[in-house]
Motif scaffolding. Structure first.
Motif, short mmCIF file in Angstrom:
data_model
loop_
_atom_site.label_atom_id
_atom_site.label_comp_id
_atom_site.label_asym_id
_atom_site.label_seq_id
_atom_site.Cartn_x
_atom_site.Cartn_y
_atom_site.Cartn_z
N LYS A 127 -5.14 5.24 -4.63
CA LYS A 127 -5.63 4.55 -3.44
C LYS A 127 -7.14 4.33 -3.54
CE LYS A 127 -5.59 7.12 0.19
NZ LYS A 127 -5.04 7.92 1.31
N ASN A 128 -7.87 5.38 -3.91
CA ASN A 128 -9.31 5.26 -4.06
C ASN A 128 -9.67 4.23 -5.13
OD1 ASN A 128 -10.10 7.09 -2.10
ND2 ASN A 128 -10.01 8.82 -3.48
N ASN A 148 0.82 -1.22 0.00
CA ASN A 148 0.00 0.00 0.00
C ASN A 148 0.85 1.26 0.00
OD1 ASN A 148 -2.03 -1.83 0.23
ND2 ASN A 148 -2.72 -1.17 2.24
N TRP A 191 -7.92 1.77 -6.21
CA TRP A 191 -7.61 0.41 -5.73
C TRP A 191 -8.72 -0.09 -4.81
CZ3 TRP A 191 -4.51 -3.69 -6.51
CH2 TRP A 191 -4.48 -4.66 -5.51
N ASN A 192 -9.07 0.74 -3.85
CA ASN A 192 -10.05 0.31 -2.85
C ASN A 192 -11.44 0.08 -3.44
OD1 ASN A 192 -8.30 0.21 -0.66
ND2 ASN A 192 -8.54 2.38 -0.23
N THR A 193 -11.78 0.86 -4.46
CA THR A 193 -13.13 0.74 -4.97
C THR A 193 -13.25 -0.18 -6.18
OG1 THR A 193 -12.80 2.72 -6.32
CG2 THR A 193 -13.84 3.00 -4.18
N LYS A 216 -9.11 -3.81 -5.96
CA LYS A 216 -8.99 -4.74 -4.84
C LYS A 216 -10.00 -5.87 -4.97
CE LYS A 216 -8.85 -4.35 0.21
NZ LYS A 216 -9.05 -3.31 1.25
#
Length: 303
Positions: free
Chosen positions: A105-106, A87, A108-110, A113
């Motif tokens: 990051k957003n 991360n 990836w998370n939404t 991932k």
DNA sequence: AAGGGAACCAACCGCGTACGA
DNA sequence: ATCGTACGCGGTTGGTTCCCT
């Protein structure tokens, strides 16, 4: 050390930025540069804290920011770099022109991932071990054992390096992984995608495994650098080596296998994993190829 | 059309680190 | 060597939009 107060809570605006605020910030920075973020809001006539201004500038207003949907290439790069770096969004973002760490990051998370975790048969799935694949494929099991042994060895080397070499910080630089990315290791990662495209849609799992194994080998054989990804930032000098070693594992597991503890059944101790590896028939560990590299690593003979 | 949940993403928070006094 | 400050980073939150029923 001392932690600076974030910002005054009173008289400071929060929440979404207005176009007027954006303009004021852009105008000021274009004219004077950002200088000291803490004093910038006063000088620019903004009722925001410096931190908020900095974030708004870096993530939204800065020239060169690329908006809009991620391309397939960018997605693949993110997935592969995440497998390599974990991360560390800033490091990943540095490899994607015009994308910010926050955006990646957003994204990836939404998006990514879930996709990576839910699609074991799809591209790059080898980067995140799947329970079924692990239990079904002997060569993959060996690969995971190999990876476990490798990480453990690197952990040991890292600790030795820390003890013996006060300049160890240079070896644990985040840039090291990016150097890998731009070297043959990154190339090996990217080969996965190349092979996949070449075979249009039906890349066999064995080929994926082979590609992943090559990556593992090359990461290892490139040097004695430690795994910064899993190295705690502060280490108690009184911590035993065992405690340290065990403290590295959960991070690796988190990064590689998500929260499903069932995936860890093959992450046994380095000694047993190593024994397992070194006593495997040659054809069984053919995908590993260069066992000498590992022995060299343990001997500290690698550069 | 409405409302409720999911998805998305900008912004915030808090911690760690670098660096200067 | 210690302390204070500023900055950067990753994790999290909460407001908005989208989609489904």
């Amino acid at each position: 050390m001392g932690k600076a107060p974030c910002c005054e809570k009173h008289g400071v605006r929060r929440g979404a930025w207005t176009p007027e605020e954006d303009q004021a910030l852009v105008d000021y920075i274009n004219k004077h540069g950002h200088g000291n973020w803490r004093t910038l809001p006063n000088h620019a006539g903004l009722l925001r804290c410096g931190k908020s201004c900095r974030l708004r500038w870096i993530n939204y207003l800065r020239p060169g920011i690329k908006r809009g949907p991620f391309t397939n290439e960018e997605e693949t790069t993110i997935i592969q770099l995440h497998a390599l770096l974990g991360n560390r969004w800033a490091a990943i973002a540095s490899q994607l022109q015009g994308r910010t760490d926050n955006e990646i990051k957003n994204y990836w998370n939404t998006h990514l991932k879930k996709r990576v975790l839910q699609s074991p048969g799809e591209k790059n799935s080898c980067l995140i071990p799947d329970k079924n694949v692990l239990s079904n494929s002997p060569s993959t099991r060996h690969m995971v054992q190999w990876e476990s042994a490798r990480v453990e060895a690197e952990t040991r080397l890292s600790m030795e390096s820390t003890l013996l070499n006060s300049d160890s910080t240079t070896k644990t630089s985040p840039d090291y992984f990016l150097q890998l990315w731009h070297s043959e290791v990154g190339e090996a990662f990217r080969k996965i995608k190349g092979k996949e495209e070449a075979s249009s849609s039906s890349l066999s799992s064995s080929k994926l495994e082979e590609s992943c194994s090559n990556v593992s080998l090359q990461v290892k054989s490139t040097g004695t650098q430690s795994l910064k990804v899993s190295t705690p930032k502060h280490e108690d000098v009184n911590t035993t080596q065992e405690q340290k070693a065990s403290s590295y594992r959960p991070k690796l597991e988190d990064d590689r296998a998500g929260s499903d503890s069932g995936n860890y059944e093959f992450l046994d101790t380095s000694d047993s994993a190593l024994k397992h590896l070194l006593h495997m028939p040659d054809d069984d560990i053919g995908f590993l190829g260069q066992t000498d590299n590992f022995l060299n690593l343990l001997d500290g003979r690698c550069d």
